[in-house]
Design a protein around this motif. Sequence first.
Motif, PDB file in Angstrom:
ATOM      1  N   PRO A 108       0.884  -0.916   0.014  1.00  0.00           N
ATOM      2  CA  PRO A 108       0.335  -0.338  -0.095  1.00  0.00           C
ATOM      3  C   PRO A 108       0.760   1.256  -0.073  1.00  0.00           C
ATOM      4  O   PRO A 108       0.354   2.447   0.029  1.00  0.00           O
ATOM      5  N   LYS A 109       1.723   0.979  -0.120  1.00  0.00           N
ATOM      6  CA  LYS A 109       2.613   2.576   0.308  1.00  0.00           C
ATOM      7  C   LYS A 109       2.640   3.366  -0.823  1.00  0.00           C
ATOM      8  O   LYS A 109       2.879   4.952  -0.040  1.00  0.00           O
ATOM      9  N   PRO A 110       2.807   2.817  -2.353  1.00  0.00           N
ATOM     10  CA  PRO A 110       2.786   3.757  -2.625  1.00  0.00           C
ATOM     11  C   PRO A 110       1.397   4.665  -3.420  1.00  0.00           C
ATOM     12  O   PRO A 110       1.292   5.462  -3.567  1.00  0.00           O
ATOM     13  N   TRP A 111       0.780   3.826  -2.564  1.00  0.00           N
ATOM     14  CA  TRP A 111      -0.808   4.000  -2.957  1.00  0.00           C
ATOM     15  C   TRP A 111      -1.188   5.361  -1.384  1.00  0.00           C
ATOM     16  O   TRP A 111      -1.526   6.998  -2.056  1.00  0.00           O
ATOM     17  N   ASP A 158       1.823   7.166  -0.576  1.00  0.00           N
ATOM     18  CA  ASP A 158       2.520   8.167  -0.810  1.00  0.00           C
ATOM     19  C   ASP A 158       1.872   8.908  -1.841  1.00  0.00           C
ATOM     20  O   ASP A 158       2.048  10.456  -1.188  1.00  0.00           O
ATOM     21  N   ALA A 159       1.037   8.754  -2.798  1.00  0.00           N
ATOM     22  CA  ALA A 159       0.325   9.317  -3.477  1.00  0.00           C
ATOM     23  C   ALA A 159      -0.786  10.229  -2.627  1.00  0.00           C
ATOM     24  O   ALA A 159      -0.912  11.310  -3.194  1.00  0.00           O
ATOM     25  N   ALA A 160      -1.895   9.812  -1.657  1.00  0.00           N
ATOM     26  CA  ALA A 160      -2.491  10.518  -1.881  1.00  0.00           C
ATOM     27  C   ALA A 160      -2.126  11.767  -0.334  1.00  0.00           C
ATOM     28  O   ALA A 160      -2.845  12.809  -0.045  1.00  0.00           O
ATOM     29  N   GLY A 161      -0.223  10.751   0.089  1.00  0.00           N
ATOM     30  CA  GLY A 161       0.017  11.886   0.814  1.00  0.00           C
ATOM     31  C   GLY A 161       0.665  13.484   0.475  1.00  0.00           C
ATOM     32  O   GLY A 161       0.056  14.656   0.570  1.00  0.00           O
ATOM     33  N   ALA A 162       0.852  13.029  -1.030  1.00  0.00           N
ATOM     34  CA  ALA A 162       1.464  14.289  -2.188  1.00  0.00           C
ATOM     35  C   ALA A 162      -0.434  15.058  -1.899  1.00  0.00           C
ATOM     36  O   ALA A 162       0.408  16.232  -2.498  1.00  0.00           O
ATOM     37  N   ALA A 163      -0.882  14.038  -2.947  1.00  0.00           N
ATOM     38  CA  ALA A 163      -2.256  14.603  -2.997  1.00  0.00           C
ATOM     39  C   ALA A 163      -2.717  15.646  -1.297  1.00  0.00           C
ATOM     40  O   ALA A 163      -2.822  16.918  -1.974  1.00  0.00           O
ATOM     41  N   VAL A 171      -8.060   2.695  -2.708  1.00  0.00           N
ATOM     42  CA  VAL A 171      -7.007   1.804  -3.247  1.00  0.00           C
ATOM     43  C   VAL A 171      -5.802   0.647  -2.904  1.00  0.00           C
ATOM     44  O   VAL A 171      -5.910  -0.499  -2.601  1.00  0.00           O
ATOM     45  N   ALA A 172      -5.222   1.578  -1.872  1.00  0.00           N
ATOM     46  CA  ALA A 172      -4.142   0.954  -0.692  1.00  0.00           C
ATOM     47  C   ALA A 172      -4.993  -0.039  -0.060  1.00  0.00           C
ATOM     48  O   ALA A 172      -4.586  -1.220   0.260  1.00  0.00           O
ATOM     49  N   ARG A 173      -7.099  -0.070   0.213  1.00  0.00           N
ATOM     50  CA  ARG A 173      -7.067  -0.696   1.300  1.00  0.00           C
ATOM     51  C   ARG A 173      -7.775  -1.727   0.345  1.00  0.00           C
ATOM     52  O   ARG A 173      -7.440  -2.845   1.393  1.00  0.00           O
TER      53      ARG A 173
END
Length: 142
Positions: free
Chosen positions: A41-44, A46-51, A113-115
């Motif tokens: 789930p890390k890339p997803w 990370d992308a959520a954190g960037a958003a 998505v990560a979940r």
Amino acid sequence: MSTAAYPESWQRLLDLTGPPSPSMTLASAAPSGGGDLQHTPKPWNDAAGAAHSLRTDTDTAKGSLTSAHAGIDSGTDGLSSVTALKAVLKSWEERLAAVRDECGSLEPKLREVARTMGSTDHAVQSSIAGYADPAPADPKGR
């Protein structure tokens, strides 16, 4: 790849395909827990954190831009550049608001998505666990 087990016409077709490829398996289905396909789930996240960061930064920038233009009307009567400046300001405020809103909408979707992928991986692994290492048949072959 020549073998007498196939008729000549089939053998020619097999020779055209090249050597056999290794079998394809899901990482979660491999008996040893290994495999090539891995989900994290890390890339997803990370992308959520960037958003989230982009949403916050965009909102801050929009606020700063609006504040910087406060009072533009005082003492500028008759200047045509003020009208153009206000049009540009409005355009940028709308763009920044659109980016902010899009990032705000995107963040929870990326986290979902990560979940979802994590729970799907677990469900698939559980559903095929019995196939990876089937129970031995009893001596009578049942």
